[in-house]
Scaffold this motif. Sequence first.
Motif, PDB file in Angstrom:
ATOM      1  N   GLY A 108       0.905  -1.753   0.018  1.00 11.50           N
ATOM      2  CA  GLY A 108       0.027  -0.032   0.008  1.00 11.50           C
ATOM      3  C   GLY A 108       0.632   1.099   0.264  1.00 11.50           C
ATOM      4  N   SER A 109       1.980   0.814   0.598  1.00 12.62           N
ATOM      5  CA  SER A 109       3.397   2.625   1.025  1.00 12.62           C
ATOM      6  C   SER A 109       3.910   3.064  -0.518  1.00 12.62           C
ATOM      7  CB  SER A 109       4.118   2.293   1.712  1.00 12.62           C
ATOM      8  OG  SER A 109       2.955   1.759   3.214  1.00 12.62           O
ATOM      9  N   VAL A 110       3.848   1.312  -1.199  1.00 11.34           N
ATOM     10  CA  VAL A 110       4.263   1.661  -2.889  1.00 11.34           C
ATOM     11  C   VAL A 110       3.407   2.225  -3.291  1.00 11.34           C
ATOM     12  CG1 VAL A 110       5.431   0.575  -4.078  1.00 11.34           C
ATOM     13  CG2 VAL A 110       5.941   0.212  -2.132  1.00 11.34           C
ATOM     14  N   LEU A 111       1.888   1.389  -3.665  1.00 14.30           N
ATOM     15  CA  LEU A 111       1.325   1.916  -4.781  1.00 14.30           C
ATOM     16  C   LEU A 111       0.908   3.480  -3.842  1.00 14.30           C
ATOM     17  CD1 LEU A 111      -0.749  -0.945  -4.417  1.00 14.30           C
ATOM     18  CD2 LEU A 111       0.709  -0.276  -6.512  1.00 14.30           C
ATOM     19  N   ILE A 112       0.937   3.904  -3.105  1.00 11.24           N
ATOM     20  CA  ILE A 112       0.510   5.431  -3.014  1.00 11.24           C
ATOM     21  C   ILE A 112       1.131   6.299  -3.004  1.00 11.24           C
ATOM     22  CG2 ILE A 112      -0.206   6.711  -0.505  1.00 11.24           C
ATOM     23  CD1 ILE A 112      -1.916   4.478   0.299  1.00 11.24           C
ATOM     24  N   ALA A 113       2.566   5.966  -3.011  1.00  4.97           N
ATOM     25  CA  ALA A 113       3.391   6.959  -3.501  1.00  4.97           C
ATOM     26  C   ALA A 113       3.991   6.881  -4.782  1.00  4.97           C
ATOM     27  CB  ALA A 113       5.395   6.123  -2.870  1.00  4.97           C
ATOM     28  N   ALA A 114       3.785   5.807  -5.492  1.00  9.93           N
ATOM     29  CA  ALA A 114       3.742   6.292  -7.056  1.00  9.93           C
ATOM     30  C   ALA A 114       2.477   6.565  -7.658  1.00  9.93           C
ATOM     31  CB  ALA A 114       3.417   4.381  -7.604  1.00  9.93           C
ATOM     32  N   ASP A 115       1.396   6.524  -7.063  1.00  8.71           N
ATOM     33  CA  ASP A 115       0.226   7.087  -7.573  1.00  8.71           C
ATOM     34  C   ASP A 115       0.191   8.920  -7.231  1.00  8.71           C
ATOM     35  OD1 ASP A 115      -1.388   4.905  -8.545  1.00  8.71           O
ATOM     36  OD2 ASP A 115      -2.784   4.698  -7.064  1.00  8.71           O
ATOM     37  N   PHE A 116       0.630   8.615  -6.222  1.00 10.85           N
ATOM     38  CA  PHE A 116       1.232  10.297  -5.809  1.00 10.85           C
ATOM     39  C   PHE A 116       1.656  11.238  -6.352  1.00 10.85           C
ATOM     40  CE2 PHE A 116       3.074  14.037  -3.735  1.00 10.85           C
ATOM     41  CZ  PHE A 116       1.965  14.363  -2.872  1.00 10.85           C
ATOM     42  N   CYS A 117       3.016  10.284  -7.234  1.00  9.02           N
ATOM     43  CA  CYS A 117       3.411  11.259  -8.311  1.00  9.02           C
ATOM     44  C   CYS A 117       3.160  10.986  -9.368  1.00  9.02           C
ATOM     45  CB  CYS A 117       4.811  10.297  -7.940  1.00  9.02           C
ATOM     46  SG  CYS A 117       5.988  10.501  -6.546  1.00  9.02           S
ATOM     47  N   ILE A 118       2.712  10.151  -9.794  1.00 10.83           N
ATOM     48  CA  ILE A 118       1.967  10.237 -11.000  1.00 10.83           C
ATOM     49  C   ILE A 118       0.995  11.534 -11.426  1.00 10.83           C
ATOM     50  CG2 ILE A 118       0.190   8.810 -12.663  1.00 10.83           C
ATOM     51  CD1 ILE A 118       1.538   6.856 -11.694  1.00 10.83           C
ATOM     52  N   ILE A 119       0.318  11.364 -10.150  1.00  8.59           N
ATOM     53  CA  ILE A 119      -1.201  12.624 -10.117  1.00  8.59           C
ATOM     54  C   ILE A 119      -0.507  13.811 -10.373  1.00  8.59           C
ATOM     55  CG2 ILE A 119      -3.497  14.044  -8.772  1.00  8.59           C
ATOM     56  CD1 ILE A 119      -4.305  10.735  -8.497  1.00  8.59           C
ATOM     57  N   GLY A 120       1.191  13.414  -9.652  1.00  4.73           N
ATOM     58  CA  GLY A 120       1.505  15.395  -8.861  1.00  4.73           C
ATOM     59  C   GLY A 120       2.296  15.359 -10.271  1.00  4.73           C
ATOM     60  N   SER A 121       1.901  14.864 -11.084  1.00  5.00           N
ATOM     61  CA  SER A 121       3.159  14.755 -12.702  1.00  5.00           C
ATOM     62  C   SER A 121       1.960  15.958 -13.725  1.00  5.00           C
ATOM     63  CB  SER A 121       3.237  13.655 -13.257  1.00  5.00           C
ATOM     64  OG  SER A 121       2.372  13.128 -14.055  1.00  5.00           O
ATOM     65  N   CYS A 122       1.005  15.688 -13.097  1.00  2.00           N
ATOM     66  CA  CYS A 122      -0.108  17.223 -14.396  1.00  2.00           C
ATOM     67  C   CYS A 122      -0.034  18.607 -14.124  1.00  2.00           C
ATOM     68  CB  CYS A 122      -1.422  17.432 -13.866  1.00  2.00           C
ATOM     69  SG  CYS A 122      -2.065  15.447 -14.040  1.00  2.00           S
ATOM     70  N   MET A 123       1.382  19.109 -12.366  1.00  2.00           N
ATOM     71  CA  MET A 123       2.308  20.179 -12.729  1.00  2.00           C
ATOM     72  C   MET A 123       2.562  20.377 -13.919  1.00  2.00           C
ATOM     73  SD  MET A 123      -0.185  21.330 -10.364  1.00  2.00           S
ATOM     74  CE  MET A 123       0.647  23.067 -10.143  1.00  2.00           C
ATOM     75  N   PHE A 124       3.224  19.386 -14.106  1.00  2.00           N
ATOM     76  CA  PHE A 124       4.762  19.332 -15.366  1.00  2.00           C
ATOM     77  C   PHE A 124       4.484  20.004 -16.813  1.00  2.00           C
ATOM     78  CE2 PHE A 124       6.197  18.312 -11.439  1.00  2.00           C
ATOM     79  CZ  PHE A 124       6.899  18.693 -11.020  1.00  2.00           C
ATOM     80  N   PHE A 125       2.718  19.226 -17.122  1.00  2.00           N
ATOM     81  CA  PHE A 125       2.143  19.915 -19.115  1.00  2.00           C
ATOM     82  C   PHE A 125       1.505  21.242 -18.594  1.00  2.00           C
ATOM     83  CE2 PHE A 125       3.083  15.112 -17.615  1.00  2.00           C
ATOM     84  CZ  PHE A 125       3.416  14.508 -18.823  1.00  2.00           C
ATOM     85  N   PRO A 126       1.850  22.231 -19.199  1.00  2.00           N
ATOM     86  CA  PRO A 126       1.600  23.461 -19.702  1.00  2.00           C
ATOM     87  C   PRO A 126       0.114  23.230 -20.160  1.00  2.00           C
ATOM     88  CG  PRO A 126       3.420  23.238 -21.082  1.00  2.00           C
ATOM     89  CD  PRO A 126       3.476  21.832 -19.526  1.00  2.00           C
ATOM     90  N   GLN A 127       0.254  21.748 -21.397  1.00  2.00           N
ATOM     91  CA  GLN A 127      -0.873  21.496 -22.078  1.00  2.00           C
ATOM     92  C   GLN A 127      -2.209  22.105 -21.265  1.00  2.00           C
ATOM     93  OE1 GLN A 127       1.828  20.300 -21.737  1.00  2.00           O
ATOM     94  NE2 GLN A 127       2.377  19.373 -24.240  1.00  2.00           N
ATOM     95  N   PHE A 128      -1.984  21.918 -19.760  1.00  2.00           N
ATOM     96  CA  PHE A 128      -3.353  21.941 -19.284  1.00  2.00           C
ATOM     97  C   PHE A 128      -4.345  22.925 -18.637  1.00  2.00           C
ATOM     98  CE2 PHE A 128      -1.740  17.000 -17.617  1.00  2.00           C
ATOM     99  CZ  PHE A 128      -3.206  16.302 -18.164  1.00  2.00           C
ATOM    100  N   GLY A 129      -3.304  23.786 -18.877  1.00  2.00           N
ATOM    101  CA  GLY A 129      -3.701  25.303 -18.736  1.00  2.00           C
ATOM    102  C   GLY A 129      -2.863  25.957 -17.654  1.00  2.00           C
ATOM    103  N   THR A 130      -3.434  26.724 -16.824  1.00  2.00           N
ATOM    104  CA  THR A 130      -2.671  28.076 -16.156  1.00  2.00           C
ATOM    105  C   THR A 130      -2.417  26.843 -15.244  1.00  2.00           C
ATOM    106  OG1 THR A 130      -5.406  28.749 -15.416  1.00  2.00           O
ATOM    107  CG2 THR A 130      -4.184  29.474 -16.554  1.00  2.00           C
ATOM    108  N   TYR A 131      -1.272  27.589 -13.954  1.00  2.00           N
ATOM    109  CA  TYR A 131      -1.256  26.921 -12.695  1.00  2.00           C
ATOM    110  C   TYR A 131      -2.403  26.544 -12.010  1.00  2.00           C
ATOM    111  CZ  TYR A 131       1.056  25.867  -8.388  1.00  2.00           C
ATOM    112  OH  TYR A 131       1.898  25.605  -7.126  1.00  2.00           O
TER     113      TYR A 131
END
Length: 309
Positions: free
Chosen positions: A157-180
């Motif tokens: 569970g700890s590994v899965l949560i850490a991986a999901d946290f990183c994957i979802i947080g990666s949206c912040m690095f895609f300017p295609q999703f709009g403003t900050y």
Amino acid sequence: MWNEAKDYFFITLGLAIYTIAFTVFLMPYQIVAGGVTGLSAIIYYATGFHLENTYIIINGFLLIVALKILGVKFLMKTIFGILMLYSMLTFAQEIMPKQPNGLPFKLMGEGQDFMSMIIGCVLTGLALATVFLHNGSTGGTDIIAASVNKYHNISLGSVLIAADFCIIGSCMFFPQFGTYMERAHKVMFGFCVMAMENYTLDYIMNARRQSVQFMIFSKKWQEIANAIGTQMGHGVTILDGHGWYTGHKMKVLCILAKKNESVNIFRLIKMIDPNAFVSQSSVIGVYGEGFDEMRVNIKQDSKQGTEKA
């Protein structure tokens, strides 16, 4: 063979539910999620590269790495799950009506992002529970978690949560999703997806595994024990009891069973002795033969100390 066939049937059913939930309720609103499917969706939203192709490429790489660590036998149902989900995602996107931007049609209508997220999360949680309860996997971060857990005392569970946290947080690095702020909005939705999906998953899996304990006081204890032992294949523990008020000695039956077996046990008791005194209580966990496995890691130094003692 029947148990294996049943596992593969329910794994396929779970993957079908997951495909419907993802393509009908999550993708049209560009709602991000965890796991390799979520990462593939993020790349699709940002670049237009087909989701199912990213999914199979990432999982293929992970399988090559994990084959040496986990072995072919362990990964057979995972490989089946990956290939089946890839095929279903491809088929679902072909038959779904499209919006002008190429995403699937918004079944819930415009502005229904939150409601669509709730329905999608409940269905994906149900789907994953169905797959996991029948010894299956959708691959992706599950492979990473199993590989890490094999060599390090870190829970899955700890590994899965850490991986999901990183994957979802990666949206912040895609300017295609709009403003900050728009990207932050997607990340917050993604964390809600992760929380609701995991809650649904845990609820269904725990409800399925929930066990109960029966204490049966009856003069026909021998007949009840025989019926439960032979007709339901359950072990029965016979305890010696002594009534405080009457002073009489009697036998008490103690039975541990799955919650969904309760009705059958009550039916047997009532058929044999309608006047039996029965108490039923929920138990937090039952571990051992016929129930759950004790999933704890034993440190090597502790094991050696116990053997010496």
